[in-house]
Structures are given as C-alpha cells and as structure tokens.
Motif scaffolding. Structure first.
Motif, short mmCIF file in Angstrom:
data_model
loop_
_atom_site.label_atom_id
_atom_site.label_comp_id
_atom_site.label_asym_id
_atom_site.label_seq_id
_atom_site.Cartn_x
_atom_site.Cartn_y
_atom_site.Cartn_z
N TYR A 1 -0.61 23.59 1.52
CA TYR A 1 -1.04 22.74 0.40
C TYR A 1 -0.53 21.31 0.56
N LEU A 2 0.61 21.15 1.20
CA LEU A 2 1.09 19.80 1.50
C LEU A 2 0.15 19.12 2.49
N ARG A 3 -0.28 19.87 3.49
CA ARG A 3 -1.21 19.31 4.48
C ARG A 3 -2.54 18.94 3.82
N GLN A 4 -3.00 19.81 2.91
CA GLN A 4 -4.25 19.51 2.21
C GLN A 4 -4.10 18.30 1.30
N ALA A 5 -2.93 18.17 0.68
CA ALA A 5 -2.67 17.01 -0.17
C ALA A 5 -2.74 15.72 0.63
N ILE A 6 -2.15 15.74 1.80
CA ILE A 6 -2.19 14.57 2.67
C ILE A 6 -3.63 14.26 3.07
N ALA A 7 -4.39 15.31 3.37
CA ALA A 7 -5.79 15.12 3.76
C ALA A 7 -6.58 14.44 2.65
N ARG A 8 -6.37 14.87 1.40
CA ARG A 8 -7.13 14.32 0.28
C ARG A 8 -6.63 12.93 -0.13
N ALA A 9 -5.42 12.59 0.31
CA ALA A 9 -4.87 11.27 -0.04
C ALA A 9 -5.35 10.16 0.88
N ILE A 10 -5.89 10.53 2.05
CA ILE A 10 -6.27 9.53 3.04
C ILE A 10 -7.69 9.01 2.78
N ASN A 11 -7.78 7.73 2.61
CA ASN A 11 -9.07 7.08 2.36
C ASN A 11 -9.76 6.81 3.70
N LYS A 12 -10.42 7.83 4.23
CA LYS A 12 -11.08 7.70 5.52
C LYS A 12 -12.18 6.64 5.48
N ALA B 1 -2.30 1.97 6.89
CA ALA B 1 -3.21 2.31 5.80
C ALA B 1 -2.92 3.71 5.27
N ILE B 2 -2.69 4.66 6.17
CA ILE B 2 -2.36 6.04 5.77
C ILE B 2 -1.03 6.05 5.03
N GLN B 3 -0.07 5.31 5.52
CA GLN B 3 1.24 5.20 4.87
C GLN B 3 1.08 4.73 3.42
N ALA B 4 0.25 3.72 3.21
CA ALA B 4 0.01 3.19 1.86
C ALA B 4 -0.72 4.21 0.99
N ASP B 5 -1.67 4.93 1.57
CA ASP B 5 -2.39 5.96 0.82
C ASP B 5 -1.45 7.06 0.33
N LEU B 6 -0.53 7.48 1.19
CA LEU B 6 0.39 8.55 0.83
C LEU B 6 1.35 8.11 -0.26
N GLN B 7 1.70 6.84 -0.22
CA GLN B 7 2.60 6.30 -1.24
C GLN B 7 2.00 6.44 -2.64
N LYS B 8 0.66 6.35 -2.72
CA LYS B 8 -0.05 6.42 -4.01
C LYS B 8 0.11 7.78 -4.69
N ILE B 9 0.39 8.83 -3.91
CA ILE B 9 0.56 10.15 -4.54
C ILE B 9 2.02 10.59 -4.53
N GLY B 10 2.91 9.68 -4.12
CA GLY B 10 4.34 9.98 -4.18
C GLY B 10 4.96 10.45 -2.88
N ILE B 11 4.26 10.33 -1.78
CA ILE B 11 4.82 10.71 -0.48
C ILE B 11 5.31 9.48 0.25
N ASN B 12 6.60 9.46 0.53
CA ASN B 12 7.18 8.35 1.29
C ASN B 12 7.10 8.66 2.78
N ALA B 13 6.55 7.72 3.52
CA ALA B 13 6.41 7.91 4.97
C ALA B 13 6.85 6.66 5.70
N LYS B 14 7.47 6.85 6.83
CA LYS B 14 7.80 5.73 7.71
C LYS B 14 7.04 5.92 9.02
N LEU B 15 6.89 4.86 9.76
CA LEU B 15 6.13 4.89 11.01
C LEU B 15 7.04 4.72 12.21
N GLN B 16 6.71 5.41 13.28
CA GLN B 16 7.46 5.32 14.54
C GLN B 16 6.49 5.35 15.70
N ASN B 17 6.60 4.39 16.61
CA ASN B 17 5.71 4.35 17.77
C ASN B 17 6.48 4.50 19.07
#
Length: 521
Positions: free
Chosen positions: A286-297, A376-392
């Motif tokens: 359900y967490l994975r599905q939440a992330i999927a629905r949060a992304i503005n493709k 963009a995905i990082q910002a989308d996740l923030q909108k539903i309360g998921i904090n994410a950082k990026l690493q390359n």
C-alpha cells in the motif's frame, strides 16, 4: 521563346538530378562523432546489461542473427537457418567469409565456445538466464551450428539477437582475461582502437568486414555527462549526432535550420521508479501504491519532458506485441495521479499523512534530466506527507549497487533486448532473475512466476498472450515499479550525415553505424 524556356527547364532538371545523384551516393571517409552520458562499464558481450555498452559493442561484434530497421529478425553471420517441427532444434548455416579482427576465420566452433561461455557459471554473465533454455550447442561441421533446446521456447530466435550471443575469439578472451572487456576483438564493421576512460572511445573501420567496409573511417564517442554541454558541442559542429535536451526542445524542433534533421520514433521501452520490495518499509504494497498515485506522470511528461514521451500505465509499451489495452485502462483508473487517493493508501499502509514513515532516499544515476524528474517526484511525495531525499551515482557504481540490491527506491529505464513480452515480464519480474539478471525489485510472486514460466514454453501465441496479460495485471497491482513514461526516441543529426535510422527497440543506441556515411567537406 517557349522552346528556349523548355530547353533551359530540361537542362535545369538534368543537372538537378545529377546533383541529387551525386549528393545521395554514399561516400567513404570521415570520423563520425557521437557522445555518451557515461563511460560504458564493459565491452565484453557476455557482461553487457546497459545501453551505453551495447551501443559501442554492437559496432565491434556480430551474432548469428540481428534485427533489421523494421524489427524483423534477419541473418547476420548465419546466412540461413532451419527449425525442427517440435521447435527444439535450430540449425544455422554460417557465412564462410567472416573473420575476427585478428584475421582468423570464424567457424561454428567459435559460436559453441561463445554461447557455452555465457552458460558457464564461472563466467558469471549477468545474462546467463538468456541461455537457460539451451540444452546443447554443437558444431555439426565447420560452418554448421546446431543448438538444441530443453523445451520449445517461442522467443528463442529473437533472444539470439542479444549481445551475450555475439561471437568472440576464444584465444583472445583467454589471453586477455578481464582486459578483454576494455580491449575487445570481434568480427564487426569497426575495430577497437582507443579508450581513454571517462574521456572518449574510438573505433576504426574494419577494411575486411564480410559485408563490406563501413563508410566512415572511424567513430568517436566522447563522454559528456552534461546534456547542455553536449548540445552546445553539437551546435558548434563538434558532434555529428546527439539528443536534444528537454529545455531546448521547443526552440530546436521549431527551428527551420534544425527541423529537417530530427528523427523521432517510439521505441519499446519504459522509464520507471522501482522499489526493492524486500527492504522495509518498501515491502508494504500500500505504501508503494500510495507513491504511485502521488506521482504526477502527466506533469512530468508535459512540463519536464516537453511532451516528448507518452505517459505510461502498463509495463508493456503499446508497441510491444501482447500489449493489453484492458490492463492499461485498469492501471490508468487505479494507479494514476490522485493526491486524495494517495493519502488514503498511505493511511492504509499505516502511515497517515506520513506519520511514522522514515525519510526515504530516491537513487538515480547522474544526469541533469534524471535529476529534474526525481526532483518533481520528490515534490509530489511531499504533498502527501512523504519526505524523500535524492542521491545520485555515476552509472557504473549505480548499476553495481542496483545489482546487489542496495537501492530501496531507484530510477531506471528498460528498453527491449528482443521483441517479445518475455523480455519485460519474465526478465524483470520472475524471481529467478534477482539482481543483475534483471529483477532489481527483488520481487517474487508465485503466480507471476507460474504465468511467465508457462508463457516461455507455450508455442501458441494466443495462449502466451493470456499468460502475459494475467501476469502483468498482478504485477501492476503489487506495484514493484511505477511506470512513468514510454520512451520516444528523438535525435538530431548534422546535414552532412546520411543513412541514419532509429532502431525499433532502442532508438539511437541500437543503430549499426556501418550504414551511415558523411559528405562533410
């Protein structure tokens, strides 16, 4: 006066036709200059899993068969072949005038060695699973190769187009050892010349190529991680072929100077966000599905990609045989962008408004374009309360970490190795392919394994499609990956470049440059 007019018109047309004929006659000479975002990890066919390595290596090596520009399997070193009625015995009749770059004639025994090398666990080929259906490989005579399968395998001929089945010379592999990956010797239209790591790779024309020497004298790939620098070099005339950065697309595609020299074609591939489903908290569906629905493709494709791709909902792209419109519509309804539904799924996962969920890290390989999408995905996740950082990481390091299962959330693209749903659904999601074999999500579902295994041995296409469609529906619901968009390949070339085409599988990276020529003065 009328006679004089028609006389001059005729003269004009004749000279125009002569000029056109001259301009379109392939010329020999010149150095074709390309770029790569990263240094290829390897040029050993048995070890290749990425498009950068594949693009360079396919100029150096040949296999039994290959795809033509229309996606049809045609002969390469094999001039013809037969298949037994039960679909288990493939007999290939080889051209007898093919030579390795060291001057030795290629025989059926070389294919026996090359294929068994991939099958040998000591080689540790990440594509050994491609050879799993093979029971035995023997040389019937000097130029006749017989491959016997354990069972019928419908996509087998297509899989033989893949790099791991390209022929290599045993004596050079054994003499060079690991150095064969950086000093390859094959049969191809181009021969290895020079490699300055992270700077450039140079190949030179093979004058003894069995299909005739290529038109250009050499190919040089320069390593340019920054797409803006890359395109600036193209505009200066320092590169002959390249891609177009998303921010430059509107300007370039509408410029009369550039527009005639842009090639565009949908290819069989997807860009996606993946999860290692064995790592907490990503083991929660359900967490994975939440992330999927949060992304503005749609926003990513429209704004960041400038409409240069197609929003993806399924794993199989529309251009892949077996694509299911039913699965597409289901996924579009159930997993498309919807912030409120994403919040509900996040609460169902046990993290209402993100409460109690640790910060997640999204990994990507170094690239300005990937960075824009991940932000963009990082910002989308923030909108539903998921904090994410990026690493390359640079590509070689990134790929190694992926293979080891050390990246819980990652960006990846997949383009077809061969034109069959097997290459997506079995390779990426069957549990026998964890890690370097293709399943970077370390995903396991018994029904998916059952369906994809049955589809491999089924010979009736209509039945195979049903298995693949059922497997895909389960995968979409389990959400080990989030398809973002289907690839559309767009490249730009200089006016002096001729004969360029886009491969139906991988676009520019699948082109064999032996057919490309230049008339630059």
């Amino acid at each position: 006066m009328r006679k004089i007019f028609w006389f001059f018109l005729l003269v004009f047309l004749i000279f125009s036709m002569i000029g056109l004929s001259v301009a379109q006659t392939p010329q020999y000479g010149g150095v074709l200059k390309r770029s790569l975002v990263n240094d290829p990890p390897t040029l050993d066919p048995a070890m290749i899993t990425d498009t950068a390595s594949d693009e360079v290596a396919r100029q150096i090596f040949d296999g039994l068969v290959e795809y033509d520009p229309n996606g049809k399997v045609v002969g390469s070193i094999a001039k013809r072949w037969t298949i037994s009625k039960d679909g288990t015995v493939y007999t290939f009749y080889l051209n007898n005038n093919v030579y390795f770059h060291n001057g030795r004639n290629v025989t059926a025994e070389d294919f026996v060695y090359s294929i068994k090398r991939v099958m040998d666990p000591k080689t540790a080929s990440p594509r050994a699973s491609f050879a799993e259906p093979i029971k035995d490989v023997v040389a019937k005579d000097k130029y006749t190769l017989v491959i016997t399968l354990k069972r019928p395998f419908a996509p087998f001929l297509s899989t033989l187009t893949y790099s791991c089945f390209w022929v290599v010379p045993k004596e050079e592999v054994e003499k060079l050892g690991k150095d064969f990956a950086t000093k390859p010797i094959g049969t191809g239209a181009f021969m290895f010349d020079e490699w300055k790591h992270d700077v450039k790779i140079r190949l030179k024309a093979n004058p003894n190529y069995f299909r005739g020497r290529p038109y250009v004298d050499a190919i040089e790939w320069v390593i340019i991680p920054d797409e803006n620098v890359d395109f600036m070099n193209f505009e200066k005339g320092q590169l002959d072929i390249t891609g177009i950065p998303d921010p430059e697309w509107d300007r370039v595609s509408n410029d009369p100077k550039y527009k005639p020299y842009i090639l565009e074609k949908p290819i069989i591939g997807i860009y996606y966000l993946g999860f290692n489903v064995q790592k907490k908290p990503l083991d929660n569906k359900y967490l994975r599905q939440a992330i999927a629905r949060a992304i503005n493709k749609e926003g990513i494709v429209k704004v960041i990609r400038r409409g240069r791709a197609q929003v993806a909902y399924t794993i199989l792209p529309p251009s892949m045989p077996g694509f299911s419109k039913e699965n597409y519509n289901w996924a579009k309804e159930k997993l498309s962008y919807n912030v409120e539904e994403a919040k509900k799924l996040l609460a169902k996962a046990g993290y209402p408004n993100g409460k109690g969920l640790p910060e997640i890290t999204i990994y990507y390989n170094t690239s300005v374009s990937h960075k824009r999408i991940m932000e963009a995905i990082q910002a989308d996740l923030q909108k539903i309360g998921i904090n994410a950082k990026l690493q390359n990481y640079d590509w070689a390091v990134y790929l190694d970490l992926l293979d080891k299962g050390e990246l819980p959330v990652y960006r990846l693209g997949w383009v077809a190795d061969y034109i069959d749903p097997d290459n997506f659904l079995w390779v990426l999601f069957n549990s026998s392919n964890f890690g370097p074999e293709g399943n970077h999500s370390f995903y396991k579902n018994y029904k998916v394994d059952e369906y994809t295994n049955k589809a491999r041995i089924e010979t009736l296409w209509s039945v195979r499609v049903k298995y693949y469609n059922m497997a895909e529906r389960i995968i979409l619901e389990d959400c080990p990956i989030v398809p973002i968009y289907y690839y559309v390949s767009q490249v730009i070339y200089q006016p002096w470049v001729h004969g360029l085409y886009l491969d139906p599988l991988t676009g520019l990276s699948g082109v064999r440059y032996r057919v490309v020529w230049m008339d630059k003065k």
